[in-house]
Write a protein that holds these residues in place. Structure first.
Motif, mmCIF file in Angstrom:
data_model
loop_
_atom_site.group_PDB
_atom_site.id
_atom_site.type_symbol
_atom_site.label_atom_id
_atom_site.label_comp_id
_atom_site.label_asym_id
_atom_site.label_seq_id
_atom_site.Cartn_x
_atom_site.Cartn_y
_atom_site.Cartn_z
ATOM 1 N N VAL A 65 0.835 -1.209 0.000
ATOM 2 C CA VAL A 65 0.000 0.000 0.000
ATOM 3 C C VAL A 65 0.863 1.249 0.000
ATOM 4 C CG1 VAL A 65 -1.670 1.314 1.364
ATOM 5 C CG2 VAL A 65 -1.974 -1.142 1.063
ATOM 6 N N ALA A 66 1.978 1.215 0.773
ATOM 7 C CA ALA A 66 2.888 2.363 0.828
ATOM 8 C C ALA A 66 3.527 2.617 -0.526
ATOM 9 C CB ALA A 66 3.961 2.128 1.886
ATOM 10 N N ARG A 67 3.907 1.537 -1.239
ATOM 11 C CA ARG A 67 4.485 1.692 -2.573
ATOM 12 C C ARG A 67 3.479 2.306 -3.538
ATOM 13 N NH1 ARG A 67 6.930 -3.409 -1.499
ATOM 14 N NH2 ARG A 67 5.271 -4.486 -2.646
ATOM 15 N N ALA A 68 2.242 1.833 -3.480
ATOM 16 C CA ALA A 68 1.206 2.359 -4.368
ATOM 17 C C ALA A 68 0.906 3.825 -4.053
ATOM 18 C CB ALA A 68 -0.065 1.521 -4.232
ATOM 19 N N THR A 69 0.898 4.170 -2.755
ATOM 20 C CA THR A 69 0.653 5.571 -2.357
ATOM 21 C C THR A 69 1.766 6.487 -2.848
ATOM 22 O OG1 THR A 69 -0.449 4.736 -0.371
ATOM 23 C CG2 THR A 69 0.157 7.059 -0.398
ATOM 24 N N LYS A 70 3.008 6.020 -2.720
ATOM 25 C CA LYS A 70 4.151 6.816 -3.183
ATOM 26 C C LYS A 70 4.114 6.997 -4.692
ATOM 27 C CE LYS A 70 9.179 6.847 -3.379
ATOM 28 N NZ LYS A 70 10.424 6.098 -3.116
ATOM 29 N N ALA A 71 3.777 5.918 -5.434
ATOM 30 C CA ALA A 71 3.706 6.003 -6.889
ATOM 31 C C ALA A 71 2.635 6.989 -7.330
ATOM 32 C CB ALA A 71 3.445 4.624 -7.483
ATOM 33 N N ALA A 72 1.494 6.979 -6.617
ATOM 34 C CA ALA A 72 0.414 7.917 -6.959
ATOM 35 C C ALA A 72 0.809 9.353 -6.629
ATOM 36 C CB ALA A 72 -0.854 7.526 -6.204
ATOM 37 N N ALA A 73 1.616 9.536 -5.565
ATOM 38 C CA ALA A 73 2.001 10.887 -5.168
ATOM 39 C C ALA A 73 2.980 11.521 -6.155
ATOM 40 C CB ALA A 73 2.624 10.858 -3.773
ATOM 41 N N VAL A 74 3.879 10.700 -6.743
ATOM 42 C CA VAL A 74 4.887 11.250 -7.653
ATOM 43 C C VAL A 74 4.461 11.184 -9.111
ATOM 44 C CG1 VAL A 74 6.760 10.680 -6.084
ATOM 45 C CG2 VAL A 74 6.133 9.056 -7.873
ATOM 46 N N ALA A 75 3.317 10.581 -9.410
ATOM 47 C CA ALA A 75 2.866 10.436 -10.804
ATOM 48 C C ALA A 75 2.709 11.806 -11.448
ATOM 49 C CB ALA A 75 1.546 9.671 -10.849
ATOM 50 N N PRO A 76 3.012 11.929 -12.768
ATOM 51 C CA PRO A 76 3.442 10.895 -13.727
ATOM 52 C C PRO A 76 4.945 10.666 -13.744
ATOM 53 C CG PRO A 76 3.117 12.944 -14.889
ATOM 54 C CD PRO A 76 2.778 13.221 -13.448
ATOM 55 N N ARG A 77 5.656 11.171 -12.740
ATOM 56 C CA ARG A 77 7.089 10.915 -12.679
ATOM 57 C C ARG A 77 7.355 9.448 -12.395
ATOM 58 N NH1 ARG A 77 8.650 15.296 -8.261
ATOM 59 N NH2 ARG A 77 6.559 14.714 -7.599
ATOM 60 N N PRO A 78 8.538 8.927 -12.781
ATOM 61 C CA PRO A 78 8.822 7.512 -12.545
ATOM 62 C C PRO A 78 8.895 7.190 -11.050
ATOM 63 C CG PRO A 78 10.611 8.575 -13.773
ATOM 64 C CD PRO A 78 9.592 9.618 -13.499
ATOM 65 N N VAL A 79 8.605 5.952 -10.728
ATOM 66 C CA VAL A 79 8.664 5.515 -9.327
ATOM 67 C C VAL A 79 10.110 5.562 -8.835
ATOM 68 C CG1 VAL A 79 8.250 3.578 -7.762
ATOM 69 C CG2 VAL A 79 6.626 4.075 -9.595
ATOM 70 N N ASP A 80 11.051 5.105 -9.675
ATOM 71 C CA ASP A 80 12.472 5.211 -9.345
ATOM 72 C C ASP A 80 12.897 6.649 -9.596
ATOM 73 O OD1 ASP A 80 15.030 4.624 -8.659
ATOM 74 O OD2 ASP A 80 15.540 3.574 -10.511
#
Length: 204
Positions: A36-51
Motif C-alpha cells: 500500500v505504501a508503494r502504491a501511495t508513493k507512486a500515486a504521489a509522484v505520478a506521472p514521474r517515474p517511481v524510481d
C-alpha cells in the motif's frame, strides 16, 4: 558428590523464555502495508517515474569482482559535460550526480554518456505551470528501475592449437633480459656519457 576443583553447578532453568520469544505473525500484514505504501508513493509522484533517479553503470571494486557491472551512486561532472547536461539541471530531471566520482576509463565514460543520451531522448518534461491536464493524465508512469544495468559476461576465446612460433618463444628469458636491461640502463647510460666526454677531451 562434587569431585575435583570444578565450578559449583549453578544452572538457570527458570528463565520464563516463553515471554521473550520473537514471533513474526504480523508478516502478512506488513507485506500488505508495504504494498500500500508503494502504491501511495507512486500515486504521489505520478506521472514521474517511481524510481526517482537515473544511476550510472559502474564496475565493482577489486580484481575479483570488477568483471561485474552494477548501478552506481551518481554521474560524474565529466560524464554530464560530455552528454551536454548542466550539473544543476541534472537533479531536476531525475539524474543522480556524484561530485566525488572520477572517471578514469574511456569505456566507462562512453557507456555512461550513452546512458544519459538514451535517457534524455526518452524523457518527457511537463512545464511547472501551464501543463495541459489531459497530457499529464495520458502520460504513462514508468515502474521499476530506470534503464537497468545488465552485466554481460565476457566472451572468452575458444581453445586452439599452439603455433610453432609460440613454442619457440622463451617467455622467461625475454622477461629476464628485459629486467636486466631496465636494471643496468642508468649505469650504462652514465658510462656511455662519460666515455663520449673522455673522447671529446682527447680530441682537444
Amino acid at each position: 558428590m562434587v569431585k575435583h576443583n570444578n565450578q559449583l553447578p549453578n544452572q538457570h532453568f527458570r528463565k520464563n523464555w516463553q515471554i521473550r520469544v520473537k514471533t513474526w505473525f504480523n508478516q502478512p500484514g506488513q507485506k500488505v502495508a508495504r504494498r500500500v505504501a508503494r502504491a501511495t508513493k507512486a500515486a504521489a509522484v505520478a506521472p514521474r517515474p517511481v524510481d526517482a533517479f537515473l544511476r550510472p553503470a559502474v564496475r565493482c571494486p577489486t580484481v575479483k569482482h570488477n568483471r561485474r557491472l552494477r548501478s552506481g551512486r551518481g554521474f560524474s561532472f565529466d560524464e554530464l559535460k560530455a552528454a551536454g547536461i548542466n550539473r544543476k539541471e541534472a537533479t531536476t530531471i531525475g539524474i543522480a550526480v556524484d561530485h566525488r566520482r572520477k572517471v578514469r576509463s574511456e569505456e566507462s565514460l562512453a557507456l555512461n554518456v550513452q546512458r544519459l543520451k538514451t535517457y534524455k531522448a526518452k524523457l518527457v518534461v511537463f512545464p511547472t505551470k501551464g501543463a495541459k491536464p489531459e497530457d499529464v493524465a495520458a502520460a504513462v508512469q514508468h515502474k521499476g528501475t530506470l534503464l537497468p544495468v545488465v552485466s554481460v559476461a565476457p566472451v572468452l576465446e575458444g581453445s586452439r592449437k599452439i603455433t610453432a612460433e609460440e613454442k619457440e618463444f622463451a617467455a622467461y628469458q625475454v622477461l629476464r633480459k628485459a629486467r636486466t636491461l631496465a636494471r643496468y640502463h642508468g649505469i650504462r647510460a652514465k658510462r656511455a656519457l662519460a666515455k663520449a666526454a673522455a673522447e671529446a677531451d682527447a680530441k682537444k
